[in-house]
Structure formats: structure tokens, C-alpha cells
Scaffold this motif. Structure first.
Motif, PDB file in Angstrom:
ATOM      1  N   GLN A  24       1.054  -1.425   0.438  1.00 49.06           N
ATOM      2  CA  GLN A  24       0.480   0.180  -0.067  1.00 49.06           C
ATOM      3  C   GLN A  24       1.114   1.035   0.117  1.00 49.06           C
ATOM      4  N   ASP A  25       2.397   1.136   0.874  1.00 52.01           N
ATOM      5  CA  ASP A  25       2.764   2.031   0.736  1.00 52.01           C
ATOM      6  C   ASP A  25       2.980   3.163  -0.016  1.00 52.01           C
ATOM      7  N   PHE A  26       3.236   1.400  -1.274  1.00 49.51           N
ATOM      8  CA  PHE A  26       4.128   1.698  -2.511  1.00 49.51           C
ATOM      9  C   PHE A  26       3.137   2.221  -3.692  1.00 49.51           C
ATOM     10  N   ILE A  27       2.219   1.491  -3.638  1.00 50.15           N
ATOM     11  CA  ILE A  27       0.751   2.211  -4.307  1.00 50.15           C
ATOM     12  C   ILE A  27       0.230   3.689  -4.001  1.00 50.15           C
ATOM     13  N   HIS A  28       0.249   4.297  -2.868  1.00 48.74           N
ATOM     14  CA  HIS A  28       0.699   5.441  -2.497  1.00 48.74           C
ATOM     15  C   HIS A  28       1.622   7.021  -2.662  1.00 48.74           C
ATOM     16  N   SER A  29       2.419   6.441  -2.961  1.00 48.14           N
ATOM     17  CA  SER A  29       3.908   6.954  -3.210  1.00 48.14           C
ATOM     18  C   SER A  29       4.784   7.019  -4.460  1.00 48.14           C
ATOM     19  N   THR A  30       5.075   5.761  -4.847  1.00 45.57           N
ATOM     20  CA  THR A  30       5.829   5.680  -6.349  1.00 45.57           C
ATOM     21  C   THR A  30       4.241   5.187  -7.192  1.00 45.57           C
ATOM     22  N   LEU A  31       3.451   4.346  -7.153  1.00 42.89           N
ATOM     23  CA  LEU A  31       2.867   4.120  -8.471  1.00 42.89           C
ATOM     24  C   LEU A  31       1.151   4.732  -8.868  1.00 42.89           C
ATOM     25  N   PRO A  32       1.566   6.199  -8.476  1.00 45.39           N
ATOM     26  CA  PRO A  32       0.956   7.053  -9.152  1.00 45.39           C
ATOM     27  C   PRO A  32       1.250   7.670 -10.556  1.00 45.39           C
ATOM     28  N   ASP A  33       2.479   8.029  -9.747  1.00 39.66           N
ATOM     29  CA  ASP A  33       3.367   8.617 -10.766  1.00 39.66           C
ATOM     30  C   ASP A  33       3.835   7.353 -12.470  1.00 39.66           C
ATOM     31  N   ILE A  34       3.790   6.147 -11.647  1.00 34.02           N
ATOM     32  CA  ILE A  34       3.187   4.698 -13.119  1.00 34.02           C
ATOM     33  C   ILE A  34       2.117   5.490 -13.958  1.00 34.02           C
ATOM     34  N   LEU A  35       1.416   5.095 -12.834  1.00 35.91           N
ATOM     35  CA  LEU A  35       0.028   5.042 -13.399  1.00 35.91           C
ATOM     36  C   LEU A  35      -0.169   6.419 -14.591  1.00 35.91           C
ATOM     37  N   ALA A  36       0.082   7.589 -14.038  1.00 39.17           N
ATOM     38  CA  ALA A  36       0.174   9.200 -15.411  1.00 39.17           C
ATOM     39  C   ALA A  36       0.451   8.600 -16.066  1.00 39.17           C
ATOM     40  N   SER A  37       1.511   7.787 -16.038  1.00 39.56           N
ATOM     41  CA  SER A  37       1.965   7.807 -17.837  1.00 39.56           C
ATOM     42  C   SER A  37       1.776   6.652 -18.564  1.00 39.56           C
ATOM     43  N   ILE A  38       0.505   5.837 -18.268  1.00 41.90           N
ATOM     44  CA  ILE A  38      -0.044   5.251 -19.328  1.00 41.90           C
ATOM     45  C   ILE A  38      -1.503   5.711 -19.992  1.00 41.90           C
ATOM     46  N   GLY A  39      -1.778   5.551 -20.815  1.00 40.46           N
ATOM     47  CA  GLY A  39      -3.185   5.340 -21.028  1.00 40.46           C
ATOM     48  C   GLY A  39      -3.049   6.164 -22.592  1.00 40.46           C
ATOM     49  N   ASP A  40      -2.327   6.906 -23.173  1.00 44.17           N
ATOM     50  CA  ASP A  40      -2.235   7.933 -24.334  1.00 44.17           C
ATOM     51  C   ASP A  40      -3.503   8.633 -24.433  1.00 44.17           C
ATOM     52  N   GLY A  41      -3.960   9.443 -22.969  1.00 41.82           N
ATOM     53  CA  GLY A  41      -4.874  10.595 -23.580  1.00 41.82           C
ATOM     54  C   GLY A  41      -6.236   9.404 -23.581  1.00 41.82           C
ATOM     55  N   LYS A  42      -6.569   7.697 -23.420  1.00 39.57           N
ATOM     56  CA  LYS A  42      -7.498   7.413 -24.083  1.00 39.57           C
ATOM     57  C   LYS A  42      -8.443   7.510 -22.717  1.00 39.57           C
TER      58      LYS A  42
END
Ligand SMILES: C[S@@+](CC[C@H](N)C(=O)[O-])C[C@H]1O[C@@H](n2cnc3c(N)ncnc32)[C@H](O)[C@@H]1O
Length: 294
Positions: free
Chosen positions: A33-51
Motif C-alpha cells: 500500500q505504501d508503494f501504491i500511494h507513494s510511487t505507483l501514481p506517477d507510473i499510472l499517470a504515464s499510461i493510457g495516451d489520453g484514452k
């Protein structure tokens, strides 16, 4: 030599019981959970290409607690998107638990769940048979690569499903953890290469490096209280020992020499710290965030 001992994953009910106890005795989900709240958000922000729709695949999702935690971060980074989520999980009990969890959360209506009660290799066969062309934006395999016959081939297949800016998240125990030390010492006796691999992120990083794959890694410090393992005949201690060794009924089926050797190693300073009469095992994990195939 293949181990003559029976693998714990052959008995789903005991496996799930020991996994649940392991979660209670360790900071496993807390560190995720610590990883999901601290590090994962930036990784998730990089996906998706605005779809407006994101495709996600969860492999070995268990009861889904960690998946849902990741979805809440995904939603914060991509407000308004819909999600197509393929869940790949062979345990009917865990799949049922996941479905119950989802049914209690009406705010997850933006996610379409497809429940695949199957192993990752069955999913691969199913995907090929259906000639699926859908690409995934985010795929995760959290604490599950121990249970596939060929982790390299499994990673290769799921990487091939990634969209060009998608990410594959792998979480496993770190090569430097107590698990790494235990498996380096007893791999041939404990691990049945047909179904349990005793792999650490050290092994997976060597594999990714040999293929020239691009990835980033993150340490997730974690501990596990294994004191009960040293109380002869203690039911919970035996369940934890099964989980640690991946062997069904380890205390009853392992030779006295193997049992004594494993118990000695588990409390050795290479694996554990002793503090206030408790034996605290090094359960450090590592997350690898892998890019798609070139
Ligand atoms: C240690 S649990 C992890 C569950 C969840 N990801 C978490 O971290 O809480 C491993 C999960 O992998 C599942 N599993 C076992 N063999 C598998 C396989 N071949 N393919 C996909 N999942 C598998 C198990 O049923 C179990 O739910």
C-alpha cells in the motif's frame, strides 16, 4: 533433483489459509500500500495516451484487495475513464472473495470486470485461441510468478500484450530477503520445478537484463513475525512453515534433517532479527516496472 515433497499449491484451501495467516503476521500488504500511494501514481499517470478507456489485466489477483487499492490511484490520475479489467485467478475461493468485495463497492461501476478462473498459462491459451488483439495499458503480477512453470515465458507473453506506453508491474520477494537466502540454500529440496519456482526479483532482473528489457526497480521493506514456527506442534507455526517452504504439511513430511536445517536457517541473522523474544523474518519485496517489448 525435483523435490519429493508435495507443493502447498496442490491444496488450495490450506494454501489460502496459510496465505491469510502470513498476511496477518507480516507487513506484506502494508508495504504494497505504501508503494501504491507513494510511487505507483506517477507510473499510472504515464499510461493510457489520453484514452477514455484503459485496459488492465490482473494476474494472480487473489481476493483483490491490492487490485482495488491500485484502481483508486488509477482513478485519481485518470478521472472519468472507464476500465476494462481482466482478472486471471485460478482459485475459485479467491475469485469469489474478490467478487464479493467488488459487489460491496458501487463506486467501482466504471470498471468492467471479466472473471477468468484460470492459471496464467490457461489464459494465454485462451487469448491465443480467441485471437484477441486488445492491448493492455497496465498489467500486474503481484506475488504470483512463483507458481508458473516458466516465469520468463510468462513475462514475455504478458509484455507482448502491452500497449506501446503500457507497463507491467511485477512484485516478488527480493533476492536479498530471508526468502532469497532460504531458497538459495534449500531450492533443490523445497521447490518443485513443475509448479513452484522459488524465484526472487534477483532471478527476474537477470532474466530481463539478458533480454535487454527496460525496467525500473523499487524496494519495498517488509517484515514477518515467524516466532510461532519455533513452537513444536503449534498449528499456526506449522501453517506459516508451509507458506515459507511452499511445502504441504512441511513439519510432518520433511525429513528431520531438512526440518532442523530449515528452522536453524530461518532464525539465522542472514534471514531474521530477534527482538523482544520475537523472531522477525526479512520479508523485503521488490517491485519491477517493465516496459513493453520493443
Ligand atoms: C501469494 S497470492 C497473491 C495474491 C495477491 N496478488 C496479493 O498480493 O495479495 C498468489 C496468488 O496467485 C494465484 N495463482 C497461483 N498459481 C497461479 C497461476 N499459475 N496463474 C495465475 N495465478 C496463480 C493464487 O491462487 C493466489 O491467489
Amino acid at each position: 533433483m525435483a523435490s519429493p515433497l508435495k507443493s502447498l499449491v496442490h491444496d488450495d484451501s490450506r494454501y489460502q489459509k496459510s496465505f491469510k495467516l502470513f498476511l496477518e503476521r507480516s507487513s506484506e500488504h502494508q508495504c504494497m500500500q505504501d508503494f501504491i500511494h507513494s510511487t505507483l501514481p506517477d507510473i499510472l499517470a504515464s499510461i493510457g495516451d489520453g484514452k477514455s478507456q484503459l485496459n488492465v489485466i490482473g494476474v494472480g489477483s487473489g481476493a483483490g484487495e491490492i487490485d482495488l487499492e491500485m484502481f483508486s490511484q488509477l482513478r485519481l490520475k485518470h478521472p472519468g475513464v472507464t476500465v476494462d479489467n481482466e482478472v486471471v485467478e485460478p482459485s475459485s475461493q479467491e475469485l469469489h472473495n474478490y467478487r464479493v468485495l467488488v459487489s460491496k463497492k458501487p463506486d467501482l461501476a466504471y470498471i468492467k470486470f471479466t472473471w477468468n478462473k484460470m492459471t496464467s498459462s490457461e489464459f494465454e491459451a485462451h487469448w491465443r485461441e480467441k485471437k484477441m488483439t486488445k492491448k493492455a495499458d497496465f498489467i500486474h503480477m503481484i506475488q504470483m510468478l512463483y507458481y508458473v512453470k516458466d516465469p520468463g515465458a510468462t513475462i514475455g507473453f504478458f509484455r507482448s500484450l502491452l500497449h506501446k506506453n503500457g507497463k507491467l508491474l511485477i512484485i516478488l520477494v527480493s533476492g536479498e530477503s530471508g526468502w532469497g537466502k532460504l531458497w538459495r540454500t534449500y531450492r533443490s529440496q523445497l521447490c518443485n520445478s513443475e509448479i513452484s519456482q522459488c524465484v526472487t526479483t534477483g532471478d527476474i532482473k537477470s532474466l530481463l537484463d539478458s533480454e535487454g528489457a527496460s525496467y525500473r526497480s523499487y524496494e519495498l521493506p517488509s517484515q514477518m513475525d515467524i516466532t510461532e514456527c519455533f513452537a513444536e506442534g503449534d498449528e499456526k507455526g506449522e501453517l506459516l512453515l508451509d507458506f515459507l517452504t511452499e511445502v504441504l504439511d512441511f513439519s510432518k513430511t520433511a525429513s528431520p534433517e531438512l526440518k532442523a536445517g530449515v528452522l536453524e536457517l530461518l532464525r539465522h541473522p542472514d534471514c531474521s532479527l530477534e527482538s523482544d523474544g520475537r523472531v522477525i523474518f526479512n520479508n523485503n519485496l521488490e517491485a519491477l516496472v517493465v516496459d513493453p517489448l520493443p
